[in-house]
Design a protein around this motif. Structure first.
Motif, short mmCIF file in Angstrom:
data_model
loop_
_atom_site.label_atom_id
_atom_site.label_comp_id
_atom_site.label_asym_id
_atom_site.label_seq_id
_atom_site.Cartn_x
_atom_site.Cartn_y
_atom_site.Cartn_z
N ALA A 1 0.84 -1.20 0.00
CA ALA A 1 0.00 0.00 0.00
C ALA A 1 0.88 1.25 0.00
O ALA A 1 0.57 2.25 -0.69
CB ALA A 1 -0.91 -0.01 1.23
N THR A 2 1.98 1.19 0.73
CA THR A 2 2.92 2.31 0.76
C THR A 2 3.56 2.53 -0.61
O THR A 2 3.80 3.67 -1.02
CB THR A 2 4.00 2.04 1.82
N ALA A 3 3.83 1.42 -1.31
CA ALA A 3 4.41 1.52 -2.64
C ALA A 3 3.51 2.30 -3.59
O ALA A 3 3.98 3.05 -4.46
CB ALA A 3 4.67 0.12 -3.19
N GLU A 4 2.20 2.15 -3.41
CA GLU A 4 1.25 2.89 -4.24
C GLU A 4 1.32 4.39 -3.92
O GLU A 4 1.24 5.23 -4.83
CB GLU A 4 -0.16 2.36 -4.01
N GLU A 5 1.48 4.71 -2.66
CA GLU A 5 1.65 6.12 -2.27
C GLU A 5 2.90 6.71 -2.90
O GLU A 5 2.89 7.84 -3.42
CB GLU A 5 1.78 6.23 -0.75
N LEU A 6 3.98 5.96 -2.84
CA LEU A 6 5.24 6.43 -3.41
C LEU A 6 5.13 6.61 -4.92
O LEU A 6 5.61 7.60 -5.49
CB LEU A 6 6.37 5.45 -3.07
N LYS A 7 4.48 5.66 -5.57
CA LYS A 7 4.30 5.74 -7.02
C LYS A 7 3.52 7.00 -7.40
O LYS A 7 3.86 7.68 -8.39
CB LYS A 7 3.57 4.49 -7.52
N ALA A 8 2.50 7.32 -6.63
CA ALA A 8 1.68 8.50 -6.92
C ALA A 8 2.49 9.79 -6.85
O ALA A 8 2.16 10.79 -7.49
CB ALA A 8 0.50 8.56 -5.94
N LYS A 9 3.58 9.76 -6.08
CA LYS A 9 4.45 10.93 -5.96
C LYS A 9 5.64 10.87 -6.91
O LYS A 9 6.51 11.73 -6.88
CB LYS A 9 4.95 11.05 -4.52
N GLY A 10 5.67 9.81 -7.75
CA GLY A 10 6.74 9.70 -8.74
C GLY A 10 7.98 8.96 -8.29
O GLY A 10 9.04 9.09 -8.90
N ASP B 1 5.68 -12.15 -6.96
CA ASP B 1 5.58 -10.81 -6.36
C ASP B 1 6.46 -9.81 -7.10
O ASP B 1 6.06 -8.65 -7.30
CB ASP B 1 5.99 -10.86 -4.88
N SER B 2 7.63 -10.23 -7.51
CA SER B 2 8.53 -9.34 -8.24
C SER B 2 7.91 -8.90 -9.56
O SER B 2 8.00 -7.73 -9.95
CB SER B 2 9.88 -10.02 -8.49
N LYS B 3 7.29 -9.85 -10.26
CA LYS B 3 6.64 -9.52 -11.52
C LYS B 3 5.49 -8.53 -11.28
O LYS B 3 5.32 -7.56 -12.03
CB LYS B 3 6.11 -10.80 -12.17
N GLU B 4 4.72 -8.78 -10.23
CA GLU B 4 3.60 -7.88 -9.90
C GLU B 4 4.11 -6.47 -9.58
O GLU B 4 3.57 -5.48 -10.08
CB GLU B 4 2.83 -8.44 -8.71
N TRP B 5 5.15 -6.38 -8.77
CA TRP B 5 5.68 -5.08 -8.38
C TRP B 5 6.32 -4.35 -9.55
O TRP B 5 6.21 -3.13 -9.69
CB TRP B 5 6.70 -5.25 -7.24
N LEU B 6 6.98 -5.11 -10.41
CA LEU B 6 7.61 -4.51 -11.59
C LEU B 6 6.54 -3.96 -12.53
O LEU B 6 6.63 -2.82 -13.01
CB LEU B 6 8.47 -5.55 -12.29
N ASP B 7 5.53 -4.76 -12.80
CA ASP B 7 4.45 -4.34 -13.70
C ASP B 7 3.66 -3.17 -13.12
O ASP B 7 3.13 -2.33 -13.86
CB ASP B 7 3.50 -5.51 -13.99
N ALA B 8 3.57 -3.10 -11.77
CA ALA B 8 2.82 -2.02 -11.14
C ALA B 8 3.60 -0.71 -11.09
O ALA B 8 3.03 0.33 -10.75
CB ALA B 8 2.44 -2.44 -9.72
N GLY B 9 4.89 -0.77 -11.41
CA GLY B 9 5.70 0.44 -11.39
C GLY B 9 6.31 0.77 -10.04
O GLY B 9 6.76 1.90 -9.81
N TYR B 10 6.36 -0.21 -9.15
CA TYR B 10 6.96 0.01 -7.84
C TYR B 10 8.48 -0.16 -7.86
O TYR B 10 9.17 0.24 -6.93
CB TYR B 10 6.39 -0.96 -6.81
N LEU B 11 8.98 -0.79 -8.92
CA LEU B 11 10.41 -1.01 -9.11
C LEU B 11 10.85 -0.33 -10.40
O LEU B 11 10.05 -0.14 -11.32
CB LEU B 11 10.73 -2.51 -9.18
N ASP B 12 12.12 0.01 -10.48
CA ASP B 12 12.67 0.67 -11.67
C ASP B 12 13.04 -0.39 -12.71
O ASP B 12 13.97 -1.17 -12.49
CB ASP B 12 13.89 1.49 -11.28
#
Length: 469
Positions: A217-226, A268-279
């Motif tokens: 959930a925090t990752a989504e907050e961070l993503k929203a801020k770029g 999980d890594s694929k999900e996070w990568l596709d969601a934009g939480y990882l570079d």
């Protein structure tokens, strides 16, 4: 890094020809009783005048020079340390990269029984990823500490229990010791925390990173801020890898078993990568892109690192103001790394070796000094509990924060994953195979096939890979 291709089975074909008796006879005793007798002052051959120590860098040498009272001087090039009694420590250093260190060490161990006294390996170091290869009882290359006159239950009682387990063979006999304990934390950018959460307070940020669901959930907050939460999918691997319930493989069975926790890391890594939480541009770790993601121009919020990772990787790559980073609670407890000191079977320096191991891993004052001088989280439970509330352990790099306050409770709750002689290859190759999958170069099934091919090439005794249902 590639591990040595000498498996324990082939390793034993060379070392086992002489057998334990032959190797111990080479140090002036015919059995472990003779070795123990030497350690306790019994009748034995005189100590040698050269102590050969095998390692992959100067980390152990610098710690020994800092705390071992018998050190007189070290040569300008760092290859020879002279002790006060005239004994010389010869440092045999080979790089870990491409398995060079293990290859050179294995060659020396295979010649241990027949080598000249001054050429014998006396002490060697191993890392957690391949320590099991050398502590195996059948290999008989790392001496039981009791054969040195060290009683782990009393002399090493203040060590973290998981480090003692890591340095033990399958029978629970401890065959090594370490000055390090390597609990990991979440290390984050204070400015990004302020911009995203309105606070950079470690306790408040820790509430946003305390478990995987919360962190998502925090990752989504961070993503929203770029911002990216982590740089790479490789950054989270050690946490999942520490949670496996069975070893990767068992010698003689011919099968590598991929634990469900590893499959969870993949999904999980694929999900996070596709969601934009990882570079997506950062592929793996310890490469130029990963190093740059630790710089001030990066949009990466955090890294998952032990103490050595902060001091030897993050700090040198940071080009901003001091005090820009802080540590807090990771989404799960984990350990990353550790250098183990082993007395080599066949050493002709029992007394010196015992003294060095005790000085470097059992002396609380020495361990505290190492923590002060080098910021290592050292292997003394009581010492690190004291450090956690001692303001003198505050870090300027962390803005005056005392990281030991967070490291200590993680260390006390670490349960080491079951070890095997295949760990290093599996850890490296599973990440390599699925890196291509994450980048879209191969599909999921081909990534699995590529892992199977590469692991069988690395370990010729492996004939099958078992994937969880």
């Amino acid at each position: 890094m590639n591990t040595s291709k000498i498996s324990r089975r082939s390793f034993l074909k060379g070392v086992g020809a002489a057998g334990a008796t032959g190797l111990l006879a080479a140090c002036g005793g015919g059995d472990s009783t003779a070795a123990s007798g030497s350690a306790s002052g019994g009748s034995a051959a005189a100590e040698g005048k050269v102590i050969n120590i095998y390692s992959w860098n100067d980390e152990f040498r610098t710690r020994l020079e800092a705390v071992y009272p018998e050190v007189e001087s070290t040569s300008a090039d760092g290859t020879v340390t002279t002790l006060k009694d005239g004994t010389e420590i010869h440092w045999v250093i080979n790089p870990n990269q491409d398995g060079v260190y293990q290859q050179k060490l294995d060659e020396a161990l295979l010649n241990q029984a027949s080598g000249a006294a001054d050429d014998k390996v006396d002490i060697f170091l191993s890392e957690t990823d391949y320590v099991y290869k050398y502590t195996d009882a059948a290999a008989d290359v790392a001496m039981p500490l009791t054969d040195l006159g060290i009683d782990p239950d009393t002399d090493l009682a203040d060590q973290y229990s998981f480090t003692r387990a890591t340095a033990s063979d399958a029978n629970g006999v401890q065959r090594g010791s370490t000055w390090q304990c390597c609990p990991g934390l979440l290390v984050y950018r204070r400015d990004i925390a302020l911009d995203t959460f309105g606070t950079d307070d470690p306790a408040a940020v820790g509430e946003k990173t305390k478990d995987w669901d919360t962190l998502k959930a925090t990752a989504e907050e961070l993503k929203a801020k770029g911002y990216f939460t982590f740089a790479s999918y490789a950054d989270t691997f050690r946490l999942y890898g520490n949670s496996i319930s069975e070893p990767w493989g068992v010698e003689g069975e011919g099968t590598i078993k991929v634990d469900p926790q590893i499959m969870k890391w993949i999904s999980d890594s694929k999900e996070w990568l596709d969601a934009g939480y990882l570079d997506k541009t950062v592929k793996g770790q310890f490469n130029d892109d990963w190093n740059k993601s630790m710089g001030s121009a990066s949009k990466v919020f955090a890294f998952l690192l032990p103490a050595w990772g902060i001091d030897f990787t993050l700090a040198p790559n940071w080009d901003g103001a001091e005090g820009s980073w802080a540590v807090t609670t990771p989404p799960q407890e984990y350990n990353w790394g550790g250098s183990y000191i082993h007395a080599c079977t066949g050493t002709d320096n029992i007394e010196h070796v015992r003294d060095i191991i005790l000085a470097l891993t059992a002396n609380k004052d020495n361990l505290i000094k190492i923590s002060k001088d080098y910021l290592d989280f050292t292997n003394t439970v009581s010492g690190m509990q004291e450090a956690a509330t001692d303001d003198s352990f505050a870090s300027a790099f962390l803005g005056g924060q005392n990281a030991y306050e967070y490291f200590a409770p993680v260390a006390e709750n670490i349960k080491i994953a079951p070890l095997s002689s295949y760990d290093q290859g599996c850890v490296e190759l599973i990440q390599n195979a699925f890196s291509d999958y994450y980048q879209g170069n191969v599909d999921f099934d081909r990534a699995k096939e590529n892992f199977e091919t590469s692991i069988m090439e690395r370990y010729p005794d492996i004939t099958a890979v078992q994937w969880p249902d």
